[in-house]
Design a protein around this motif. Structure first.
Motif, PDB file in Angstrom:
ATOM      1  N   TYR A   9       1.275  -1.458   0.075  1.00 35.91           N
ATOM      2  CA  TYR A   9       0.027   0.324  -0.148  1.00 35.91           C
ATOM      3  C   TYR A   9       0.589   1.340  -0.222  1.00 35.91           C
ATOM      4  CZ  TYR A   9      -3.174  -3.058   1.015  1.00 35.91           C
ATOM      5  OH  TYR A   9      -4.749  -4.143   1.230  1.00 35.91           O
ATOM      6  N   ILE A  10       0.295   2.545  -1.076  1.00 32.52           N
ATOM      7  CA  ILE A  10       1.192   2.980  -1.183  1.00 32.52           C
ATOM      8  C   ILE A  10       0.216   4.970  -0.584  1.00 32.52           C
ATOM      9  CG2 ILE A  10       2.286   4.939  -2.526  1.00 32.52           C
ATOM     10  CD1 ILE A  10       3.139   2.641  -4.374  1.00 32.52           C
ATOM     11  N   LEU A  11       0.767   4.967   0.974  1.00 33.10           N
ATOM     12  CA  LEU A  11       0.520   5.675   0.968  1.00 33.10           C
ATOM     13  C   LEU A  11       0.830   7.414   1.477  1.00 33.10           C
ATOM     14  CD1 LEU A  11      -0.605   4.845   4.853  1.00 33.10           C
ATOM     15  CD2 LEU A  11      -2.423   4.539   2.800  1.00 33.10           C
ATOM     16  N   THR A  12      -0.361   7.960   1.029  1.00 31.55           N
ATOM     17  CA  THR A  12       0.455   9.957   0.793  1.00 31.55           C
ATOM     18  C   THR A  12       0.560  10.426   1.973  1.00 31.55           C
ATOM     19  OG1 THR A  12      -2.124  10.871   1.210  1.00 31.55           O
ATOM     20  CG2 THR A  12      -1.252  10.228  -0.653  1.00 31.55           C
ATOM     21  N   PRO A  13       1.234  11.316   2.173  1.00 27.94           N
ATOM     22  CA  PRO A  13       2.123  12.064   3.921  1.00 27.94           C
ATOM     23  C   PRO A  13       0.365  12.221   4.553  1.00 27.94           C
ATOM     24  CG  PRO A  13       3.435  12.560   2.165  1.00 27.94           C
ATOM     25  CD  PRO A  13       2.154  11.810   1.132  1.00 27.94           C
ATOM     26  N   GLU A  14      -0.378  12.452   4.239  1.00 34.32           N
ATOM     27  CA  GLU A  14      -1.033  12.757   4.525  1.00 34.32           C
ATOM     28  C   GLU A  14      -2.463  11.608   4.630  1.00 34.32           C
ATOM     29  OE1 GLU A  14      -1.210  14.536   1.708  1.00 34.32           O
ATOM     30  OE2 GLU A  14      -0.752  16.269   2.502  1.00 34.32           O
ATOM     31  N   GLU A  15      -2.743  11.254   4.717  1.00 35.08           N
ATOM     32  CA  GLU A  15      -3.457   9.503   4.446  1.00 35.08           C
ATOM     33  C   GLU A  15      -2.277   8.614   5.615  1.00 35.08           C
ATOM     34  OE1 GLU A  15      -5.144   7.934   0.616  1.00 35.08           O
ATOM     35  OE2 GLU A  15      -2.513   7.741   0.604  1.00 35.08           O
ATOM     36  N   LEU A  16      -0.923   8.790   5.477  1.00 36.30           N
ATOM     37  CA  LEU A  16      -0.353   8.656   6.740  1.00 36.30           C
ATOM     38  C   LEU A  16      -0.590   8.590   8.017  1.00 36.30           C
ATOM     39  CD1 LEU A  16       1.601   6.271   7.426  1.00 36.30           C
ATOM     40  CD2 LEU A  16       3.966   7.740   6.597  1.00 36.30           C
ATOM     41  N   LYS A  17      -0.690  10.903   7.807  1.00 38.77           N
ATOM     42  CA  LYS A  17      -0.689  11.340   9.475  1.00 38.77           C
ATOM     43  C   LYS A  17      -1.888  10.462  10.044  1.00 38.77           C
ATOM     44  CE  LYS A  17       3.047  15.218   8.193  1.00 38.77           C
ATOM     45  NZ  LYS A  17       2.829  16.332   7.919  1.00 38.77           N
ATOM     46  N   GLU A  18      -3.829  10.687   9.072  1.00 37.84           N
ATOM     47  CA  GLU A  18      -4.518  10.380   9.370  1.00 37.84           C
ATOM     48  C   GLU A  18      -4.820   8.937  10.148  1.00 37.84           C
ATOM     49  OE1 GLU A  18      -8.834   9.516   7.056  1.00 37.84           O
ATOM     50  OE2 GLU A  18      -7.818  10.949   6.301  1.00 37.84           O
TER      51      GLU A  18
END
Length: 55
Positions: A9-18
């Motif tokens: 899974y590749i997450l954006t930094p925003e998704e990771l922070k969430e």
């Protein structure tokens, strides 16, 4: 026989922070709470001190 599959899974930094805000970062007991040191750390420290006293 069932084939084991691995998913990346590749997450954006925003998704990771969430996700971190919801579930906490790796090594945290709860979001924003750092995990305590290993339990056996204190035992090993006491054992070291006891052996130093007995020498």
């Amino acid at each position: 026989m069932t084939e084991n599959r691995v998913y990346d899974y590749i997450l954006t930094p925003e998704e990771l922070k969430e996700i971190w805000a919801k579930y906490g970062k790796p090594g945290e007991i709860a979001p924003g709470t750092k995990a305590a040191k290993k339990r056996n750390h204190r035992k090993s420290q006491q054992n070291i001190e006891e052996t130093e006293k007995s020498c």
